[in-house]
Design a protein around this motif. Structure first.
Motif, PDB file in Angstrom:
ATOM      1  N   MET A   1       0.625  -1.084  -0.040  1.00  0.00           N
ATOM      2  CA  MET A   1      -0.273   0.043   0.055  1.00  0.00           C
ATOM      3  C   MET A   1       0.851   1.319  -0.254  1.00  0.00           C
ATOM      4  O   MET A   1       1.490   1.661   0.985  1.00  0.00           O
ATOM      5  CB  MET A   1      -0.965  -0.078   1.129  1.00  0.00           C
TER       6      MET A   1
ATOM      7  N   GLN B  53      -5.251  -5.802   3.165  1.00  0.00           N
ATOM      8  CA  GLN B  53      -3.904  -5.434   2.756  1.00  0.00           C
ATOM      9  C   GLN B  53      -2.876  -6.575   2.818  1.00  0.00           C
ATOM     10  O   GLN B  53      -1.829  -6.651   1.969  1.00  0.00           O
ATOM     11  CB  GLN B  53      -3.462  -4.387   3.922  1.00  0.00           C
ATOM     12  N   ASP B  56      -3.271  -8.127  -0.518  1.00  0.00           N
ATOM     13  CA  ASP B  56      -2.633  -7.353  -1.450  1.00  0.00           C
ATOM     14  C   ASP B  56      -1.205  -7.598  -1.679  1.00  0.00           C
ATOM     15  O   ASP B  56      -0.696  -7.558  -2.854  1.00  0.00           O
ATOM     16  CB  ASP B  56      -3.149  -5.979  -1.160  1.00  0.00           C
ATOM     17  N   TYR B  57      -0.699  -7.643  -0.498  1.00  0.00           N
ATOM     18  CA  TYR B  57       0.854  -7.487  -0.278  1.00  0.00           C
ATOM     19  C   TYR B  57       1.304  -9.108  -1.050  1.00  0.00           C
ATOM     20  O   TYR B  57       2.129  -9.225  -1.630  1.00  0.00           O
ATOM     21  CB  TYR B  57       1.163  -7.643   1.371  1.00  0.00           C
ATOM     22  N   LEU B 129       1.175  -5.662   9.308  1.00  0.00           N
ATOM     23  CA  LEU B 129      -0.267  -4.927   8.699  1.00  0.00           C
ATOM     24  C   LEU B 129      -1.447  -5.654   9.530  1.00  0.00           C
ATOM     25  O   LEU B 129      -2.111  -4.751   9.869  1.00  0.00           O
ATOM     26  CB  LEU B 129      -0.696  -5.526   7.139  1.00  0.00           C
ATOM     27  N   GLU B 164       1.276   5.433   6.676  1.00  0.00           N
ATOM     28  CA  GLU B 164       0.422   4.096   6.299  1.00  0.00           C
ATOM     29  C   GLU B 164      -0.268   3.932   7.638  1.00  0.00           C
ATOM     30  O   GLU B 164      -1.556   3.450   7.564  1.00  0.00           O
ATOM     31  CB  GLU B 164       1.363   2.758   6.199  1.00  0.00           C
ATOM     32  N   LEU B 168      -4.390   3.018   7.515  1.00  0.00           N
ATOM     33  CA  LEU B 168      -4.793   1.741   8.023  1.00  0.00           C
ATOM     34  C   LEU B 168      -5.824   2.263   9.504  1.00  0.00           C
ATOM     35  O   LEU B 168      -6.895   1.365   9.463  1.00  0.00           O
ATOM     36  CB  LEU B 168      -3.665   0.920   8.462  1.00  0.00           C
TER      37      LEU B 168
END
Lengths: 451, 451
Positions: A1, B53, B56-57, B129, B164, B168
């Motif tokens: 992100m 997230q 996504d990573y 995350l 971030e 988040l």
């Protein structure tokens, strides 16, 4: 992100105020200052970090076309205002203390002078960057005071609050005197020395602990630190001793063993004995696992034979003080000083300078917060706020991190012992920060003229 | 400062282990699970966030050419290994609980199955995350329990730990039941409703507070919340009353006033009286300033007439619990279960499933942590871990945040009152999490076979 460079990384009120300033044609020059209202309990000092990132942000600030489109479509802002934002840049003057400087409550660490729309807009991200980096640098300095001559490594990425926190923490910790970090990206980006070896899972993926040790050593012959607490710490140490001759025969030296659980003091003593009796006197013992400055101090005070520490969560989240009371306040507008007077939140007005006063012997006599226009105080005094940016441009390339780190070391060297302690004393008694009579008089004058 | 998407955002030991796995040709499939070993003191539950997230990573993981060059030049890794990294991708299977699910200690919230090199490598960023997002979602849910029917807005960007974290936090808070955020980028990126008006500096940039109010209202006629505590809260409220008729005549309605300092309870009562007597019964009172779930509960219990709260630092840093004891552990390798036995850190081995057990009446009877291969428990039981990714690809597009938010609300609705409290009870008494007999037997068997 991805995040961090976007102009939209701000609070909505910065944009609503921006439109209001635009509508009203308010273009006067504003002075804002970034400072901490009070130190967290138990903190005897603060160590400044995050200024380079703040200057990067100011220099690069612009709204990208996609951001402008989104603002236009949000229905919250008028089209003429959004068009105006396309050319919005930061063109102001910035003064700042040097990173790695020691500072205290009510001392501006960064001063922004710019047309009010610009100076106001950057508030959220400036605090976001400098608050965190300073908090971690301070925590790291406290760990360094607890272990002046041991290896200290930042292990904080995984419990840091997101990606940027992990990176900023690695940089701030190194700046404050850590030897390095486990965070690879921080090594790449900032040139910070990297440390790290293996996890328990690596050991567990092998049928036998000794196999895991041997294979890791063969793969990383220049970097052999073995994690020995997966099953039984002392047994792990005996396996290291048993393995050493075969590795030595292949030219591989075991650098260290790592302990990560249990009573680190007792384990370190037992492991040291096993290693020494096994002829591995030169193998270091490295410890990790929920450590902070108090634990490190206790371990070393009791004589635990530990040569280095990995500090993770407690460093990267600054558990006992996970925020600073850092604010960014309007101090003057259009040449006239301003003062917020909200209860418990009053600020010192006007553009200010912080003077560090030295004793004839080279020690520190304290600080003086004065109006910028005041004559320097008599004696050996140094102005801490230096102009870093003019017309929205840096006046010099970023300083090397190594130089900032040296500066931090020199600053920390000058701190009285009472402020270095894990249960830090109130700095007031040991490092007086005086407010100049002229500044006090100005504040009173503004209060009398309140409306 | 861009960060987050880089493969190098990891701990060095992930790379040293990766080279060791590569050297050894260890390509067996590993099962890792992400879970929390224990809840922070005073937390009666956890609310899951950050899974999107994390996926996504995993889906985007790759080493970019510049990263490979840097690794090659670092001197730490062999060239053949770095070449091999160019094609390194995550190709595994991922099961996860749905975001917005309530969960407890020792329950895996995410399970990764992949060749060990891949499954190991992603540890640092997955924890980074999910630990943070879950921590904030939980804090937000606690605030929501303290104020079930008030407006709650995330004000946490400035004291969040970097960029971030701010983003988040906004997402996690909204997921957990907040009404929105002040963070503009979170509005753009996640579609979260935005709130925000003005800072004290805006007021101070004007000669007269009333001028500032009038001009702001003219610039943002659809969004008039006036900050009234810059000089004197009650005087500010009287100025709002005096200003209202002129604004009304121009069709502008004052939506709310905001208090940000002092005794919020006393000020809210005084301001409510002033507004009501001035005919502004429909104007809401919004409060901010160092608030947390305890303060909000106290204010509402005492009857303070506050309609909404901005929660900042305490939300985005989760001050009283700024980290979770979240870990990611190898549970099986090459089809055989593994167990870490380090003191105080032993884990439950094997690939597991979490079953939520319902009572015949639709309530919750507790959870069962069982081996994946075990038959579902009798009665009304739901498997919480669902396959989200196979062959390194998501099986479905990300769920809408609104749907996850509804799920969270339903989950929180089912929580016993004792677990909702700000001083949350130990969940053990109110939401038993049982370990299946087969799982217990497996753990004992592995302990007997220790080596």
């Amino acid at each position: 992100m991805k995040s961090g460079d976007e102009a939209l990384l701000t609070d909505l009120y910065q944009l609503t105020m921006l439109q209001a300033y635009y509508d009203e044609g308010l273009r006067g020059r504003a002075v804002f200052e970034l400072f901490v209202r009070r130190l967290p309990p138990g903190r005897g000092f603060l160590l400044l970090a995050g200024i380079e990132q703040a200057l990067d942000y100011l220099e690069g600030l612009r709204f990208e076309p996609a951001e402008l489109d989104w603002l236009r479509e949000s229905g919250r802002f008028r089209a003429d205002f959004v068009d105006w934002l396309a050319d919005f840049r930061f063109t102001g003057t910035v003064s700042a203390m040097r990173e790695g400087s020691v500072f205290f409550a009510n001392e501006p660490v960064l001063r922004v002078e710019a047309p009010i729309a610009q100076a106001q807009f950057v508030e959220s991200r400036l605090i976001n960057l400098v608050n965190y980096a300073t908090m971690v640098a301070t925590k790291a300095a406290r760990c360094r005071f607890a272990a002046p001559s041991r290896l200290l490594v930042d292990f904080g990425l995984r419990r840091a609050h997101g990606a940027e926190a992990g990176l900023l923490a690695a940089r701030a910790a190194y700046l404050a005197g850590f030897d390095g970090t486990a965070t690879v990206l921080a090594g790449q980006r900032f040139g910070i020395p990297l440390f790290g070896t293996m996890a328990h899972s690596y050991i567990e993926a092998h049928e036998h602990e000794s196999d895991a040790f041997a294979r890791f050593a063969a793969s990383q012959p220049g970097n052999v630190t073995l994690l020995i607490d997966t099953y039984d710490t002392e047994e792990g140490a005996r396996r290291v001793v048993a393995l050493a001759p075969a590795l030595h025969a292949r030219g591989i030296r075991i650098a260290a063993v790592r302990l990560d659980s249990g009573d680190l003091d007792a384990h370190a003593r037992a492991v040291r004995r096993i290693l020494d009796e096994g002829g591995l006197r030169e193998v270091h013992i490295f410890a990790s696992g929920n450590l902070d400055e108090w634990q490190i101090a206790r371990l070393l005070a009791s004589g635990a034979p530990i040569d280095g520490f990995g500090v993770g969560t407690h460093l990267s989240t600054s558990v006992d003080a996970p925020f600073l009371d850092m604010v960014y306040k309007l101090q003057a507008y259009d040449g006239r000083p301003r003062r917020k007077r909200s209860e418990g939140k009053a600020t010192w007005p006007g553009a200010k300078q912080v003077w560090r006063l030295h004793t004839p012997g080279g020690g520190v006599a304290g600080d003086l917060v004065a109006l910028r226009e005041e004559a320097p105080p008599p004696g050996d005094a140094r102005a801490l706020l230096q102009v870093a940016m003019d017309g929205g441009r840096r006046l010099a390339p970023p300083e090397a991190l190594a130089a900032l780190r040296q500066h931090a070391a020199a600053e920390l060297d000058r701190l009285p012992a009472a402020l270095r302690a894990a249960d830090g004393a109130d700095p007031g008694l040991h490092w007086p920060v005086r407010i100049s009579p002229a500044l006090q008089a100005l504040a009173e004058e503004l209060d009398r003229g309140r409306h």
